[in-house]
Design a protein around this motif. Structure first.
Motif, PDB file in Angstrom:
ATOM      1  N   PRO A   1     -41.092  31.865 -12.421  1.00 51.28           N
ATOM      2  CA  PRO A   1     -40.236  32.000 -13.383  1.00 51.28           C
ATOM      3  C   PRO A   1     -38.799  32.482 -13.015  1.00 51.28           C
ATOM      4  N   GLU A   2     -37.899  32.192 -13.755  1.00 51.04           N
ATOM      5  CA  GLU A   2     -36.513  32.540 -13.623  1.00 51.04           C
ATOM      6  C   GLU A   2     -36.298  33.484 -14.328  1.00 51.04           C
ATOM      7  N   PRO A   3     -35.050  34.471 -14.051  1.00 49.37           N
ATOM      8  CA  PRO A   3     -34.814  35.478 -15.122  1.00 49.37           C
ATOM      9  C   PRO A   3     -34.795  35.369 -16.310  1.00 49.37           C
ATOM     10  N   ALA A   4     -34.457  33.927 -16.679  1.00 48.46           N
ATOM     11  CA  ALA A   4     -34.201  33.661 -18.040  1.00 48.46           C
ATOM     12  C   ALA A   4     -35.571  33.502 -18.870  1.00 48.46           C
ATOM     13  N   ASP A   5     -36.597  33.189 -18.074  1.00 48.65           N
ATOM     14  CA  ASP A   5     -38.090  33.113 -18.788  1.00 48.65           C
ATOM     15  C   ASP A   5     -38.431  34.674 -18.947  1.00 48.65           C
ATOM     16  N   ILE A   6     -38.070  35.679 -17.985  1.00 50.40           N
ATOM     17  CA  ILE A   6     -38.439  37.052 -18.170  1.00 50.40           C
ATOM     18  C   ILE A   6     -37.746  37.340 -19.225  1.00 50.40           C
ATOM     19  N   PHE A   7     -36.763  37.262 -19.535  1.00 49.54           N
ATOM     20  CA  PHE A   7     -35.816  37.556 -20.717  1.00 49.54           C
ATOM     21  C   PHE A   7     -36.459  37.119 -21.955  1.00 49.54           C
ATOM     22  N   ALA A   8     -36.912  35.980 -21.906  1.00 46.53           N
ATOM     23  CA  ALA A   8     -37.629  35.364 -23.026  1.00 46.53           C
ATOM     24  C   ALA A   8     -38.693  36.024 -23.452  1.00 46.53           C
ATOM     25  N   ALA A   9     -39.560  36.224 -22.453  1.00 46.68           N
ATOM     26  CA  ALA A   9     -40.921  37.040 -22.596  1.00 46.68           C
ATOM     27  C   ALA A   9     -40.610  38.446 -23.183  1.00 46.68           C
ATOM     28  N   ILE A  10     -39.461  39.080 -22.886  1.00 41.89           N
ATOM     29  CA  ILE A  10     -39.335  40.276 -23.164  1.00 41.89           C
ATOM     30  C   ILE A  10     -38.707  40.332 -24.709  1.00 41.89           C
ATOM     31  N   ARG A  11     -37.898  39.327 -25.080  1.00 39.36           N
ATOM     32  CA  ARG A  11     -37.522  39.006 -26.440  1.00 39.36           C
ATOM     33  C   ARG A  11     -38.927  38.900 -27.489  1.00 39.36           C
ATOM     34  N   ARG A  12     -39.751  38.436 -26.904  1.00 41.42           N
ATOM     35  CA  ARG A  12     -41.174  38.129 -27.708  1.00 41.42           C
ATOM     36  C   ARG A  12     -41.759  39.455 -27.580  1.00 41.42           C
TER      37      ARG A  12
ATOM     38  N   VAL B   1     -37.930  42.974  -9.473  1.00 42.18           N
ATOM     39  CA  VAL B   1     -38.128  44.027 -10.532  1.00 42.18           C
ATOM     40  C   VAL B   1     -37.436  43.736 -11.794  1.00 42.18           C
ATOM     41  N   PHE B   2     -38.159  43.904 -12.814  1.00 39.69           N
ATOM     42  CA  PHE B   2     -37.596  44.094 -14.042  1.00 39.69           C
ATOM     43  C   PHE B   2     -37.768  45.299 -14.837  1.00 39.69           C
ATOM     44  N   ALA B   3     -36.984  45.453 -15.839  1.00 36.62           N
ATOM     45  CA  ALA B   3     -37.058  46.604 -16.569  1.00 36.62           C
ATOM     46  C   ALA B   3     -36.556  46.302 -18.423  1.00 36.62           C
ATOM     47  N   PHE B   4     -37.120  46.954 -19.155  1.00 40.28           N
ATOM     48  CA  PHE B   4     -36.441  46.818 -20.581  1.00 40.28           C
ATOM     49  C   PHE B   4     -36.649  48.213 -21.274  1.00 40.28           C
ATOM     50  N   ARG B   5     -35.882  48.298 -22.183  1.00 35.19           N
ATOM     51  CA  ARG B   5     -35.931  49.422 -23.150  1.00 35.19           C
ATOM     52  C   ARG B   5     -36.025  49.126 -24.714  1.00 35.19           C
TER      53      ARG B   5
ATOM     54  N   THR C   1     -33.312  40.884  -8.618  1.00 32.91           N
ATOM     55  CA  THR C   1     -34.375  40.003  -7.537  1.00 32.91           C
ATOM     56  C   THR C   1     -34.290  40.277  -6.216  1.00 32.91           C
ATOM     57  N   GLN C   2     -35.241  39.965  -5.447  1.00 29.32           N
ATOM     58  CA  GLN C   2     -35.455  40.210  -4.017  1.00 29.32           C
ATOM     59  C   GLN C   2     -34.381  39.342  -3.217  1.00 29.32           C
ATOM     60  N   ASP C   3     -33.346  38.410  -4.083  1.00 31.38           N
ATOM     61  CA  ASP C   3     -32.568  37.639  -3.614  1.00 31.38           C
ATOM     62  C   ASP C   3     -31.278  38.549  -3.764  1.00 31.38           C
ATOM     63  N   GLY C   4     -31.148  39.615  -4.466  1.00 30.79           N
ATOM     64  CA  GLY C   4     -29.960  40.634  -4.798  1.00 30.79           C
ATOM     65  C   GLY C   4     -29.322  39.986  -5.928  1.00 30.79           C
ATOM     66  N   GLU C   5     -29.903  39.471  -6.872  1.00 33.21           N
ATOM     67  CA  GLU C   5     -29.296  39.493  -7.941  1.00 33.21           C
ATOM     68  C   GLU C   5     -29.448  40.601  -8.933  1.00 33.21           C
ATOM     69  N   LEU C   6     -28.602  40.717  -9.851  1.00 33.53           N
ATOM     70  CA  LEU C   6     -28.821  41.881 -10.910  1.00 33.53           C
ATOM     71  C   LEU C   6     -28.245  41.543 -12.090  1.00 33.53           C
ATOM     72  N   LEU C   7     -28.925  41.107 -13.009  1.00 40.32           N
ATOM     73  CA  LEU C   7     -28.904  40.575 -14.394  1.00 40.32           C
ATOM     74  C   LEU C   7     -29.203  41.513 -15.522  1.00 40.32           C
ATOM     75  N   PHE C   8     -28.198  41.453 -16.645  1.00 42.65           N
ATOM     76  CA  PHE C   8     -28.825  42.281 -17.917  1.00 42.65           C
ATOM     77  C   PHE C   8     -28.658  41.117 -18.983  1.00 42.65           C
ATOM     78  N   GLU C   9     -29.430  41.328 -19.926  1.00 43.05           N
ATOM     79  CA  GLU C   9     -29.404  40.635 -21.271  1.00 43.05           C
ATOM     80  C   GLU C   9     -30.120  41.160 -22.290  1.00 43.05           C
ATOM     81  N   GLN C  10     -29.261  41.107 -23.534  1.00 42.60           N
ATOM     82  CA  GLN C  10     -29.736  41.824 -24.475  1.00 42.60           C
ATOM     83  C   GLN C  10     -31.034  40.946 -25.212  1.00 42.60           C
ATOM     84  N   CYS C  11     -32.120  41.671 -25.460  1.00 46.67           N
ATOM     85  CA  CYS C  11     -33.349  40.699 -25.852  1.00 46.67           C
ATOM     86  C   CYS C  11     -33.666  40.881 -27.217  1.00 46.67           C
TER      87      CYS C  11
END
Ligand SMILES: O=P(O)(O)OC[C@H]1O[C@H](OP(=O)(O)OP(=O)(O)O)[C@H](O)[C@@H]1O
Ligand SMILES: NC(=O)CC[C@H](N)C(=O)O
Ligand SMILES: [Mg+2]
Length: 502
Positions: free
Chosen positions: A149-160, A180-184, A235-245
């Motif tokens: 999964p890419e971050p975009a897939d995780i965001f898409a799942a959180i949208r659902r 790690v991911f998190a959502f509110r 991500t473990q690779d050092g990315e920090l990404l936010f997205e409104q879902c």
């Protein structure tokens, strides 16, 4: 109110101690159970059980919690039972391996439970709503049909997830080998904040946690609060990404965090909890001066711990001395979040002891942050009288708690609430006080909102009966009361997949 935390060390140093320390800092949010899951080379390592952080994790467990990223949870049960099988984080193996910890309460968990069995063809092993949340997320992530999964897939799942799930949720999860991911939730009912710090290799480590105190204690700087409906991926690779879902998020954080739950040294949604409590004290003091200008209060005494901040400012506003008339046994935790009324009642007496000279012959104003079941106030008024007080007045920095709370605080039954169906005079008589003064709701909202005027409103449901999610019916409340009244006995536990061989 549970506490959640997730940390990614991008320099690959072990994360276990940081999570342990963070959970200790968040212990005030949940004293019943604690858990940590770490990830190393695609494998998860888990330890969770009932108990305080210091009791759940022994050296032998810590040694086995290897890996540079992980999540943790401290639990205060608000759904299901207090069985160790419902300690968090929860885990599912498909897709990819996901672990998740949740703070809050889902209000459509029963409906989702059915959907999970009949439509998603997934298995639930406990009565926990958090296991429901994890399985909805896992199902929706599976629907993205990706090998990795890419971050975009995780965001898409959180949208659902936002489309299917109702209620309060601040959630921290981990996907094996990814991050790690998190959502509110779309109202931001429960708090969630992100931080970063530079590590020895000059790279960034990331953290997400319920409260900013965890960031302070671990040397992280605040990046920002997660917005309502928003998600973050580190991500473990050092990315920090936010997205409104969510298409229509609406800021309405729970005001009870500011009244009682959060630590005063936390910042939530840009508001200092400490300053909000000072303002609560000032506003309550002004009300007393307005309505009772010729009062004969000799001394203001807080009921430790939480009311200290507001009581201090209240005393200053009244121009009366502030005295620590009750000494708190530092080894006894918070009584309100203990399971079972008997334990809560016994603990108040063990926890607080009066200093006689502060009471003898005086008219005392006792101050608490809130009166919920009246367990504390009833005992304390009697203790003040036994200690020789002349008159015992009582002030609450929050308005009367008259309605059940459904988004993650365990007050599910209106009949348990001392203010339900009683006038202020009747409550005063019930707790045995000579006079009782409550904060007005508008003043409480102003006291908190003054810290960040951008926030349009707060969830005040336990005071007002208005539920921001708009889906709380009298039938729902009746069923909640039936199922959770007096807390479910531990003997009713489901047989869950527990840790073995310890
Ligand atoms: O009316 P009740 O049902 O008793 O609930 C309200 C009391 O419970 C909480 O104290 P708690 O002991 O949990 O924590 P604290 O030490 O942070 O004040 C709160 O601060 C009130 O004192
Ligand atoms: N206090 C909480 O946030 C509780 C989370 C979840 N509803 C549980 O009962 O475990
Ligand atoms: Mg208290």
């Amino acid at each position: 109110m549970c506490g959640v935390i997730g940390i990614v060390h991008t320099d690959e140093t072990l994360v276990n101690q940081s999570i342990y320390d963070g959970l200790t800092i968040l212990q005030h949010r949940g004293q019943d159970a604690a858990g940590i899951v770490t990830c190393h080379n695609g494998r998860f390592f888990q330890r969770k059980d009932n108990g305080l952080v210091k009791d759940v994790f022994r050296t032998r467990h810590m040694r086995e919690l290897i890996g540079s990223m992980g999540i943790g949870h401290v639990r205060y049960p608000t759904a299901g039972t207090s069985s160790s099988a419902e300690a968090q984080p929860f885990y599912v193996n498909a897709p990819y391996g996901i672990a998740m910890g949740h703070n809050g309460n889902l209000t459509n968990a029963q409906q989702l439970r059915k959907e999970i069995y009949t439509q998603d063809l997934r298995h639930l092993n406990t009565n926990s709503d958090s296991e429901v949340l994890l399985n909805v997320f896992a199902h929706e992530l599976m629907q993205q049909h990706k090998l990795k999964p890419e971050p975009a897939d995780i965001f898409a799942a959180i949208r659902r997830v936002h489309e299917r799930v109702r209620g309060g949720y601040a959630t921290v999860g981990m996907i094996a080998d990814i991050g790690v991911f998190a959502f509110r939730d779309p109202y931001g009912l429960r708090p969630l904040i992100v931080g970063e710090r530079e590590n020895a290799q000059g790279k960034k480590d990331y953290i997400v946690a319920s409260e900013s105190v965890a960031l302070d204690g671990l040397g992280f700087k605040v990046v920002r609060d997660v917005a309502p409906g928003e998600a973050v991926v580190m991500t473990q690779d050092g990315e920090l990404l936010f997205e409104q879902c969510h298409d229509n998020p609406q800021y309405a954080p729970c005001i009870f965090e500011f009244v009682y739950f959060a630590r005063p040294d936390s910042m939530i949604d840009g508001i200092s909890v400490y300053k909000a409590r000072l303002r609560m004290g000032r506003k309550l003091g002004e009300k007393i001066l307005r309505e009772w200008p010729d009062n004969d209060i000799d001394v203001v005494i807080p009921i430790p711990d939480t009311s200290r901040t507001s009581a201090l400012q209240l005393a200053e506003t009244l121009g009366k001395p502030y005295r620590e008339g009750f000494i708190k046994n530092r080894y006894i935790g918070r009584t309100f979040i203990m399971p079972g009324q008997q334990q809560r009642k016994k603990s108040v007496r063990q926890k607080l002891n009066p200093v006689g000279l502060e009471f003898e012959g005086k008219n005392v104003l006792l101050v608490d942050d809130s009166i919920v079941r009246g367990t504390t106030s009833g005992e304390i008024v009697q203790m003040a009288r036994d200690a020789g007080a002349n008159k015992v007045y009582f002030a609450s920095a929050a308005p009367p708690v008259r309605y059940p709370y459904v988004y993650g605080i365990d007050m599910p039954a209106a009949s348990e609430l001392i203010a339900n169906g009683r006038t202020v005079d009747e409550i005063a008589a019930f707790i045995g006080a000579d006079c009782l003064i409550y904060q007005d709701l508008d003043d409480l909202v102003d006291a908190v909102r003054e810290g960040n005027k951008v926030i349009p409103c707060f969830d005040t449901s336990c005071f007002s009966g208005e539920y921001v999610t708009g889906d709380i019916t009298p039938e729902y409340l009746a069923e909640l009361e039936r199922s959770r009244h007096g807390n479910q006995p531990v003997g009713d536990e489901p047989v869950g997949m527990t840790n073995v061989g310890e």
